[in-house]
Design a protein around this motif. Structure first.
Motif, PDB file in Angstrom:
ATOM      1  N   PHE A  79       0.667  -1.288  -0.028  1.00  0.00           N
ATOM      2  CA  PHE A  79       0.050   0.116   0.023  1.00  0.00           C
ATOM      3  C   PHE A  79       0.910   1.336   0.102  1.00  0.00           C
ATOM      4  CE2 PHE A  79      -2.389  -3.585   2.258  1.00  0.00           C
ATOM      5  CZ  PHE A  79      -3.473  -3.395   1.464  1.00  0.00           C
ATOM      6  N   TYR A  80       0.776   2.191  -0.953  1.00  0.00           N
ATOM      7  CA  TYR A  80       1.607   3.367  -1.093  1.00  0.00           C
ATOM      8  C   TYR A  80       0.838   4.654  -1.338  1.00  0.00           C
ATOM      9  CZ  TYR A  80       5.167   0.081  -2.659  1.00  0.00           C
ATOM     10  OH  TYR A  80       6.504  -0.862  -2.567  1.00  0.00           O
ATOM     11  N   THR A  81       1.468   5.661  -0.913  1.00  0.00           N
ATOM     12  CA  THR A  81       0.908   6.994  -1.084  1.00  0.00           C
ATOM     13  C   THR A  81       1.984   7.643  -2.240  1.00  0.00           C
ATOM     14  OG1 THR A  81       0.022   6.931   0.999  1.00  0.00           O
ATOM     15  CG2 THR A  81       0.400   9.161  -0.041  1.00  0.00           C
ATOM     16  N   LEU A  82       1.503   8.380  -3.217  1.00  0.00           N
ATOM     17  CA  LEU A  82       2.200   9.151  -4.290  1.00  0.00           C
ATOM     18  C   LEU A  82       1.993  10.515  -3.848  1.00  0.00           C
ATOM     19  CD1 LEU A  82       4.022   8.590  -6.738  1.00  0.00           C
ATOM     20  CD2 LEU A  82       1.671   9.164  -8.042  1.00  0.00           C
ATOM     21  N   GLU A  83       3.258  11.418  -3.660  1.00  0.00           N
ATOM     22  CA  GLU A  83       3.138  12.464  -3.203  1.00  0.00           C
ATOM     23  C   GLU A  83       3.006  13.598  -4.191  1.00  0.00           C
ATOM     24  OE1 GLU A  83       6.371  13.253  -0.420  1.00  0.00           O
ATOM     25  OE2 GLU A  83       5.771  11.652   0.796  1.00  0.00           O
ATOM     26  N   LEU A 107      -1.653  15.602 -11.812  1.00  0.00           N
ATOM     27  CA  LEU A 107      -2.529  16.484 -11.128  1.00  0.00           C
ATOM     28  C   LEU A 107      -2.287  17.901 -11.669  1.00  0.00           C
ATOM     29  CD1 LEU A 107      -3.396  14.722  -7.688  1.00  0.00           C
ATOM     30  CD2 LEU A 107      -4.387  14.426 -10.025  1.00  0.00           C
ATOM     31  N   THR A 108      -1.241  18.094 -12.021  1.00  0.00           N
ATOM     32  CA  THR A 108      -0.640  19.828 -12.171  1.00  0.00           C
ATOM     33  C   THR A 108      -1.620  20.332 -12.991  1.00  0.00           C
ATOM     34  OG1 THR A 108       1.524  19.041 -11.849  1.00  0.00           O
ATOM     35  CG2 THR A 108       1.113  21.166 -12.865  1.00  0.00           C
ATOM     36  N   GLY A 109      -2.142  21.704 -12.550  1.00  0.00           N
ATOM     37  CA  GLY A 109      -3.262  22.471 -13.329  1.00  0.00           C
ATOM     38  C   GLY A 109      -4.416  22.068 -13.126  1.00  0.00           C
ATOM     39  N   SER A 110      -4.813  20.813 -12.298  1.00  0.00           N
ATOM     40  CA  SER A 110      -6.237  20.504 -12.100  1.00  0.00           C
ATOM     41  C   SER A 110      -6.604  20.980 -10.719  1.00  0.00           C
ATOM     42  CB  SER A 110      -6.249  18.744 -12.049  1.00  0.00           C
ATOM     43  OG  SER A 110      -5.781  18.427 -10.984  1.00  0.00           O
ATOM     44  N   ASN A 111      -8.030  20.615 -10.667  1.00  0.00           N
ATOM     45  CA  ASN A 111      -8.628  21.003  -9.095  1.00  0.00           C
ATOM     46  C   ASN A 111      -8.105  20.257  -8.066  1.00  0.00           C
ATOM     47  OD1 ASN A 111      -9.975  18.692 -10.828  1.00  0.00           O
ATOM     48  ND2 ASN A 111     -11.064  18.660  -8.673  1.00  0.00           N
ATOM     49  N   LEU A 112      -7.293  18.909  -8.499  1.00  0.00           N
ATOM     50  CA  LEU A 112      -6.502  18.220  -7.419  1.00  0.00           C
ATOM     51  C   LEU A 112      -5.143  18.522  -7.200  1.00  0.00           C
ATOM     52  CD1 LEU A 112      -8.377  14.836  -8.472  1.00  0.00           C
ATOM     53  CD2 LEU A 112      -9.052  16.667  -6.419  1.00  0.00           C
ATOM     54  N   GLU A 113      -4.713  19.395  -7.821  1.00  0.00           N
ATOM     55  CA  GLU A 113      -3.150  19.890  -7.898  1.00  0.00           C
ATOM     56  C   GLU A 113      -2.733  19.951  -6.121  1.00  0.00           C
ATOM     57  OE1 GLU A 113       0.536  22.717  -9.320  1.00  0.00           O
ATOM     58  OE2 GLU A 113      -1.808  23.034  -9.882  1.00  0.00           O
ATOM     59  N   GLY A 114      -1.739  19.227  -5.829  1.00  0.00           N
ATOM     60  CA  GLY A 114      -1.035  19.292  -4.519  1.00  0.00           C
ATOM     61  C   GLY A 114      -1.814  18.060  -3.569  1.00  0.00           C
ATOM     62  N   ASP A 115      -2.717  17.300  -4.060  1.00  0.00           N
ATOM     63  CA  ASP A 115      -3.283  16.241  -3.316  1.00  0.00           C
ATOM     64  C   ASP A 115      -2.437  15.070  -3.693  1.00  0.00           C
ATOM     65  OD1 ASP A 115      -5.354  17.756  -2.627  1.00  0.00           O
ATOM     66  OD2 ASP A 115      -6.850  16.754  -3.900  1.00  0.00           O
ATOM     67  N   ASP A 116      -2.558  14.165  -2.867  1.00  0.00           N
ATOM     68  CA  ASP A 116      -1.640  12.737  -3.047  1.00  0.00           C
ATOM     69  C   ASP A 116      -2.525  11.750  -3.364  1.00  0.00           C
ATOM     70  OD1 ASP A 116       0.420  14.160  -1.695  1.00  0.00           O
ATOM     71  OD2 ASP A 116       0.244  13.386   0.301  1.00  0.00           O
ATOM     72  N   LEU A 117      -2.119  10.578  -4.008  1.00  0.00           N
ATOM     73  CA  LEU A 117      -2.824   9.376  -4.625  1.00  0.00           C
ATOM     74  C   LEU A 117      -2.478   8.337  -3.837  1.00  0.00           C
ATOM     75  CD1 LEU A 117      -2.538   9.843  -8.477  1.00  0.00           C
ATOM     76  CD2 LEU A 117      -4.549  10.400  -6.730  1.00  0.00           C
ATOM     77  N   SER A 118      -3.242   7.284  -3.285  1.00  0.00           N
ATOM     78  CA  SER A 118      -2.902   6.165  -2.666  1.00  0.00           C
ATOM     79  C   SER A 118      -3.143   5.024  -3.901  1.00  0.00           C
ATOM     80  CB  SER A 118      -4.088   5.885  -1.655  1.00  0.00           C
ATOM     81  OG  SER A 118      -5.214   5.879  -2.079  1.00  0.00           O
ATOM     82  N   GLY A 119      -2.207   4.030  -3.485  1.00  0.00           N
ATOM     83  CA  GLY A 119      -2.194   2.804  -4.538  1.00  0.00           C
ATOM     84  C   GLY A 119      -1.897   1.692  -3.982  1.00  0.00           C
ATOM     85  N   VAL A 120      -2.173   0.534  -4.637  1.00  0.00           N
ATOM     86  CA  VAL A 120      -1.922  -0.868  -4.296  1.00  0.00           C
ATOM     87  C   VAL A 120      -1.198  -1.447  -5.324  1.00  0.00           C
ATOM     88  CG1 VAL A 120      -3.212  -3.114  -3.769  1.00  0.00           C
ATOM     89  CG2 VAL A 120      -4.279  -1.014  -3.099  1.00  0.00           C
ATOM     90  N   SER A 121      -0.051  -2.416  -4.625  1.00  0.00           N
ATOM     91  CA  SER A 121       0.802  -2.939  -5.570  1.00  0.00           C
ATOM     92  C   SER A 121       0.856  -4.405  -5.328  1.00  0.00           C
ATOM     93  CB  SER A 121       2.498  -2.364  -5.058  1.00  0.00           C
ATOM     94  OG  SER A 121       2.647  -3.125  -4.075  1.00  0.00           O
ATOM     95  N   PHE A 122       1.273  -4.980  -6.226  1.00  0.00           N
ATOM     96  CA  PHE A 122       1.513  -6.365  -6.414  1.00  0.00           C
ATOM     97  C   PHE A 122       2.708  -6.520  -7.141  1.00  0.00           C
ATOM     98  CE2 PHE A 122       1.573 -10.274  -8.695  1.00  0.00           C
ATOM     99  CZ  PHE A 122       0.904 -11.411  -7.947  1.00  0.00           C
TER     100      PHE A 122
END
Length: 199
Positions: free
Chosen positions: A119-123, A128-143
């Motif tokens: 389980f990861y967080t992408l900072e 997301l640059t230039g979008s309404n979500l710019e500056g947010d982080d994303l969560s992800g699942v790996s295998f």
């Protein structure tokens, strides 16, 4: 060779018992550098898929348990970077991974394979640059899956070298400006090296 023979050979290899040993707690570190990596973003409304290559490096520390059959369960905290070629930016991710190592043989050098998830967080991801979500982080699942060798350096010290393939699926992105949904995955092949201590 038929598919049946290949399947039978694979099962025979996996059935070989690991060397018997004492169970113990384990701890260690791992370094990884990518041999290849691809970031892919699928835009649902626009109907396009964008790809770009990246280089990735990682450092992790782990704790775990070694069974009497010399197999291991590990919980790692990993810090990883993704240097995107076209975007010319470097993203940072961190998270926890859970891996099982299956070790074979009775010699000083032991072949092994492993499987796991994380389980990861992408900072502050570049997408997301230039979008309404710019500056947010994303969560992800790996295998991830890996194969390599473990080398006994001492009774309580072991080195490992492995080739690993990992895929991370990031959470769905919804861009309100364009009523757009983006699905993004990062896949890479890496060369890993690690040290393990038994307690």
């Amino acid at each position: 060779m038929s598919a049946y023979k290949v399947s039978a050979l694979l099962l025979a290899v996996l059935a070989v018992p690991a060397v018997a040993s004492e169970s113990s707690a384990i701890a260690g570190v791992n370094l990884a550098t990518s041999m290849s990596g691809t970031a892919q973003a699928e835009f649902d409304q626009f109907g396009v898929t964008l790809e770009e290559d990246f280089d990735s490096n990682a450092f992790s520390v782990f704790l775990g348990y070694q069974t009497e059959r010399n197999n291991r369960f590990k919980v790692s905290y990993e810090s990883r970077s993704f240097a995107l070629d076209k975007s010319n930016v470097t993203e940072d991710a961190s998270g926890f991974r859970f891996d099982w190592d299956f070790v074979y043989g009775e010699e000083k050098v032991h072949p092994f394979w492993s499987i796991g998830f994380g389980f990861y967080t992408l900072e502050d991801p570049a997408i997301l640059t230039g979008s309404n979500l710019e500056g947010d982080d994303l969560s992800g699942v790996s295998f991830q899956m890996a194969g390599g060798v473990k080398i006994d350096l001492a009774d309580n010290l072991e080195a490992s070298i492995a080739f690993e393939r990992q895929a991370i699926g990031w959470q769905e992105i919804e861009i309100s400006y364009y009523d757009e949904t983006i699905n993004m995955t990062y896949v890479h092949n890496s060369l890993n090296a690690g040290l393990l201590m038994r307690f």
